[in-house]
Design a protein around this motif. Structure first.
Motif, PDB file in Angstrom:
ATOM      1  N   PRO A  31       0.848  -1.200   0.000  1.00  0.00           N
ATOM      2  CA  PRO A  31       0.000   0.000   0.000  1.00  0.00           C
ATOM      3  C   PRO A  31       0.882   1.248   0.000  1.00  0.00           C
ATOM      4  O   PRO A  31       1.918   1.273   0.662  1.00  0.00           O
ATOM      5  CB  PRO A  31      -0.776  -0.128   1.308  1.00  0.00           C
ATOM      6  CG  PRO A  31      -0.764  -1.593   1.606  1.00  0.00           C
ATOM      7  CD  PRO A  31       0.561  -2.087   1.112  1.00  0.00           C
ATOM      8  N   TYR A  32       0.481   2.245  -0.726  1.00  0.00           N
ATOM      9  CA  TYR A  32       1.360   3.393  -0.850  1.00  0.00           C
ATOM     10  C   TYR A  32       0.542   4.674  -0.804  1.00  0.00           C
ATOM     11  O   TYR A  32      -0.635   4.693  -1.148  1.00  0.00           O
ATOM     12  CB  TYR A  32       2.150   3.336  -2.161  1.00  0.00           C
ATOM     13  CG  TYR A  32       1.294   3.303  -3.398  1.00  0.00           C
ATOM     14  CD1 TYR A  32       0.796   2.097  -3.887  1.00  0.00           C
ATOM     15  CD2 TYR A  32       0.984   4.470  -4.084  1.00  0.00           C
ATOM     16  CE1 TYR A  32       0.006   2.061  -5.016  1.00  0.00           C
ATOM     17  CE2 TYR A  32       0.195   4.438  -5.215  1.00  0.00           C
ATOM     18  CZ  TYR A  32      -0.279   3.230  -5.687  1.00  0.00           C
ATOM     19  OH  TYR A  32      -1.070   3.203  -6.805  1.00  0.00           O
ATOM     20  N   HIS A  33       1.193   5.712  -0.378  1.00  0.00           N
ATOM     21  CA  HIS A  33       0.554   7.013  -0.498  1.00  0.00           C
ATOM     22  C   HIS A  33       1.344   7.858  -1.487  1.00  0.00           C
ATOM     23  O   HIS A  33       2.529   7.635  -1.724  1.00  0.00           O
ATOM     24  CB  HIS A  33       0.385   7.691   0.863  1.00  0.00           C
ATOM     25  CG  HIS A  33       1.635   7.875   1.650  1.00  0.00           C
ATOM     26  ND1 HIS A  33       2.400   9.006   1.560  1.00  0.00           N
ATOM     27  CD2 HIS A  33       2.236   7.107   2.579  1.00  0.00           C
ATOM     28  CE1 HIS A  33       3.410   8.925   2.390  1.00  0.00           C
ATOM     29  NE2 HIS A  33       3.344   7.779   3.013  1.00  0.00           N
ATOM     30  N   MET A  34       0.659   8.806  -2.074  1.00  0.00           N
ATOM     31  CA  MET A  34       1.201   9.628  -3.145  1.00  0.00           C
ATOM     32  C   MET A  34       1.291  11.065  -2.674  1.00  0.00           C
ATOM     33  O   MET A  34       0.396  11.548  -1.972  1.00  0.00           O
ATOM     34  CB  MET A  34       0.348   9.515  -4.402  1.00  0.00           C
ATOM     35  CG  MET A  34       0.178   8.078  -4.874  1.00  0.00           C
ATOM     36  SD  MET A  34      -0.752   7.917  -6.413  1.00  0.00           S
ATOM     37  CE  MET A  34       0.538   8.309  -7.623  1.00  0.00           C
ATOM     38  N   VAL A  48       4.521  19.402  -0.095  1.00  0.00           N
ATOM     39  CA  VAL A  48       3.325  20.175  -0.449  1.00  0.00           C
ATOM     40  C   VAL A  48       2.064  19.481   0.056  1.00  0.00           C
ATOM     41  O   VAL A  48       1.263  20.076   0.775  1.00  0.00           O
ATOM     42  CB  VAL A  48       3.230  20.386  -1.967  1.00  0.00           C
ATOM     43  CG1 VAL A  48       1.921  21.097  -2.327  1.00  0.00           C
ATOM     44  CG2 VAL A  48       4.428  21.176  -2.478  1.00  0.00           C
ATOM     45  N   SER A  49       1.907  18.208  -0.317  1.00  0.00           N
ATOM     46  CA  SER A  49       0.669  17.529   0.041  1.00  0.00           C
ATOM     47  C   SER A  49       0.824  16.032  -0.138  1.00  0.00           C
ATOM     48  O   SER A  49       1.654  15.580  -0.937  1.00  0.00           O
ATOM     49  CB  SER A  49      -0.480  18.040  -0.847  1.00  0.00           C
ATOM     50  OG  SER A  49      -1.706  17.443  -0.487  1.00  0.00           O
ATOM     51  N   SER A  50       0.022  15.264   0.611  1.00  0.00           N
ATOM     52  CA  SER A  50       0.001  13.808   0.493  1.00  0.00           C
ATOM     53  C   SER A  50      -1.427  13.307   0.529  1.00  0.00           C
ATOM     54  O   SER A  50      -2.308  13.945   1.128  1.00  0.00           O
ATOM     55  CB  SER A  50       0.755  13.145   1.655  1.00  0.00           C
ATOM     56  OG  SER A  50       2.141  13.191   1.487  1.00  0.00           O
ATOM     57  N   ILE A  51      -1.633  12.150  -0.083  1.00  0.00           N
ATOM     58  CA  ILE A  51      -2.927  11.476  -0.005  1.00  0.00           C
ATOM     59  C   ILE A  51      -2.684   9.991   0.159  1.00  0.00           C
ATOM     60  O   ILE A  51      -1.857   9.397  -0.536  1.00  0.00           O
ATOM     61  CB  ILE A  51      -3.800  11.789  -1.241  1.00  0.00           C
ATOM     62  CG1 ILE A  51      -5.202  11.187  -1.077  1.00  0.00           C
ATOM     63  CG2 ILE A  51      -3.137  11.339  -2.534  1.00  0.00           C
ATOM     64  CD1 ILE A  51      -6.210  11.738  -2.086  1.00  0.00           C
ATOM     65  N   SER A  52      -3.394   9.403   1.116  1.00  0.00           N
ATOM     66  CA  SER A  52      -3.208   7.982   1.394  1.00  0.00           C
ATOM     67  C   SER A  52      -4.062   7.143   0.455  1.00  0.00           C
ATOM     68  O   SER A  52      -4.907   7.655  -0.296  1.00  0.00           O
ATOM     69  CB  SER A  52      -3.593   7.682   2.843  1.00  0.00           C
ATOM     70  OG  SER A  52      -5.007   7.752   2.995  1.00  0.00           O
ATOM     71  N   LEU A  53      -3.860   5.844   0.551  1.00  0.00           N
ATOM     72  CA  LEU A  53      -4.647   4.914  -0.252  1.00  0.00           C
ATOM     73  C   LEU A  53      -6.135   5.045   0.088  1.00  0.00           C
ATOM     74  O   LEU A  53      -6.992   4.837  -0.768  1.00  0.00           O
ATOM     75  CB  LEU A  53      -4.163   3.488   0.010  1.00  0.00           C
ATOM     76  CG  LEU A  53      -4.633   2.390  -0.948  1.00  0.00           C
ATOM     77  CD1 LEU A  53      -4.123   2.651  -2.354  1.00  0.00           C
ATOM     78  CD2 LEU A  53      -4.163   1.037  -0.463  1.00  0.00           C
ATOM     79  N   ASP A  54      -6.407   5.412   1.345  1.00  0.00           N
ATOM     80  CA  ASP A  54      -7.786   5.570   1.814  1.00  0.00           C
ATOM     81  C   ASP A  54      -8.273   7.013   1.723  1.00  0.00           C
ATOM     82  O   ASP A  54      -9.272   7.357   2.341  1.00  0.00           O
ATOM     83  CB  ASP A  54      -7.907   5.092   3.264  1.00  0.00           C
ATOM     84  CG  ASP A  54      -7.592   3.614   3.406  1.00  0.00           C
ATOM     85  OD1 ASP A  54      -7.037   3.221   4.445  1.00  0.00           O
ATOM     86  OD2 ASP A  54      -7.904   2.867   2.459  1.00  0.00           O
ATOM     87  N   TYR A  55      -7.527   7.832   0.989  1.00  0.00           N
ATOM     88  CA  TYR A  55      -7.935   9.215   0.687  1.00  0.00           C
ATOM     89  C   TYR A  55      -7.802  10.182   1.857  1.00  0.00           C
ATOM     90  O   TYR A  55      -8.379  11.275   1.818  1.00  0.00           O
ATOM     91  CB  TYR A  55      -9.357   9.263   0.119  1.00  0.00           C
ATOM     92  CG  TYR A  55      -9.551   8.354  -1.064  1.00  0.00           C
ATOM     93  CD1 TYR A  55     -10.252   7.164  -0.941  1.00  0.00           C
ATOM     94  CD2 TYR A  55      -9.008   8.675  -2.311  1.00  0.00           C
ATOM     95  CE1 TYR A  55     -10.415   6.316  -2.030  1.00  0.00           C
ATOM     96  CE2 TYR A  55      -9.159   7.831  -3.393  1.00  0.00           C
ATOM     97  CZ  TYR A  55      -9.866   6.652  -3.253  1.00  0.00           C
ATOM     98  OH  TYR A  55     -10.016   5.812  -4.326  1.00  0.00           O
ATOM     99  N   ASP A  56      -7.054   9.808   2.890  1.00  0.00           N
ATOM    100  CA  ASP A  56      -6.693  10.811   3.890  1.00  0.00           C
ATOM    101  C   ASP A  56      -5.737  11.796   3.232  1.00  0.00           C
ATOM    102  O   ASP A  56      -4.915  11.414   2.404  1.00  0.00           O
ATOM    103  CB  ASP A  56      -6.016  10.166   5.094  1.00  0.00           C
ATOM    104  CG  ASP A  56      -6.962   9.269   5.873  1.00  0.00           C
ATOM    105  OD1 ASP A  56      -6.503   8.201   6.339  1.00  0.00           O
ATOM    106  OD2 ASP A  56      -8.143   9.631   6.005  1.00  0.00           O
ATOM    107  N   THR A  57      -5.829  13.057   3.622  1.00  0.00           N
ATOM    108  CA  THR A  57      -4.994  14.080   2.996  1.00  0.00           C
ATOM    109  C   THR A  57      -4.224  14.890   4.028  1.00  0.00           C
ATOM    110  O   THR A  57      -4.613  14.992   5.189  1.00  0.00           O
ATOM    111  CB  THR A  57      -5.837  15.038   2.142  1.00  0.00           C
ATOM    112  OG1 THR A  57      -6.825  15.659   2.962  1.00  0.00           O
ATOM    113  CG2 THR A  57      -6.508  14.300   0.999  1.00  0.00           C
TER     114      THR A  57
END
Length: 123
Positions: A31-34, A48-57
């Motif tokens: 699982p990865y976050h972008m 700047v920003s991140s988003i998890s696989l489950d859409y946490d930001t």
């Protein structure tokens, strides 16, 4: 091998908007976050920003309320909607992937990086 390709950068005026995209190819086994980072001329690369696989930001304070991160897991693509751009948003924007715990902002925790896309905001 994982490849990330950013697009959507350009030259805009202060107050304008841009939408960056980053498409990943290859297989990622965990699982990865972008995330998005940026690097202004002569300065270090910053979160700047991140988003998890489950859409946490997560957002840097400097972009909260102006930038919105989103992702399409089926397309392995992350987006960055940038509104109300300021001259200080100028820089090369990099997409990155981490399989470590969500929330890290340390560039050493990101295993895969794109080549970057230039965003220039004129005042």
């Amino acid at each position: 091998q994982v490849h990330l390709v950013e697009s959507g950068g350009g030259l805009v005026r202060a107050g304008d908007s841009l939408r960056l995209s980053c498409a990943a190819s290859g297989h990622i086994y965990s699982p990865y976050h972008m995330s998005w980072f940026r690097q202004a001329p002569g300065k270090e690369r910053t979160f700047v920003s991140s988003i998890s696989l489950d859409y946490d930001t997560l957002y840097a304070d400097s972009v909260k309320g102006r930038f919105t991160i989103s992702r399409d897991n089926a397309k392995k693509t992350v987006y960055l909607q940038m509104n109300s751009l300021k001259s200080e948003d100028t820089g090369v924007y990099y997409c990155a992937i981490s399989t470590l715990v969500f929330g890290t902002q340390n560039i050493r925790d990101f295993q895969f990086w794109g080549q970057g896309t230039q965003v220039t905001v004129s005042s």
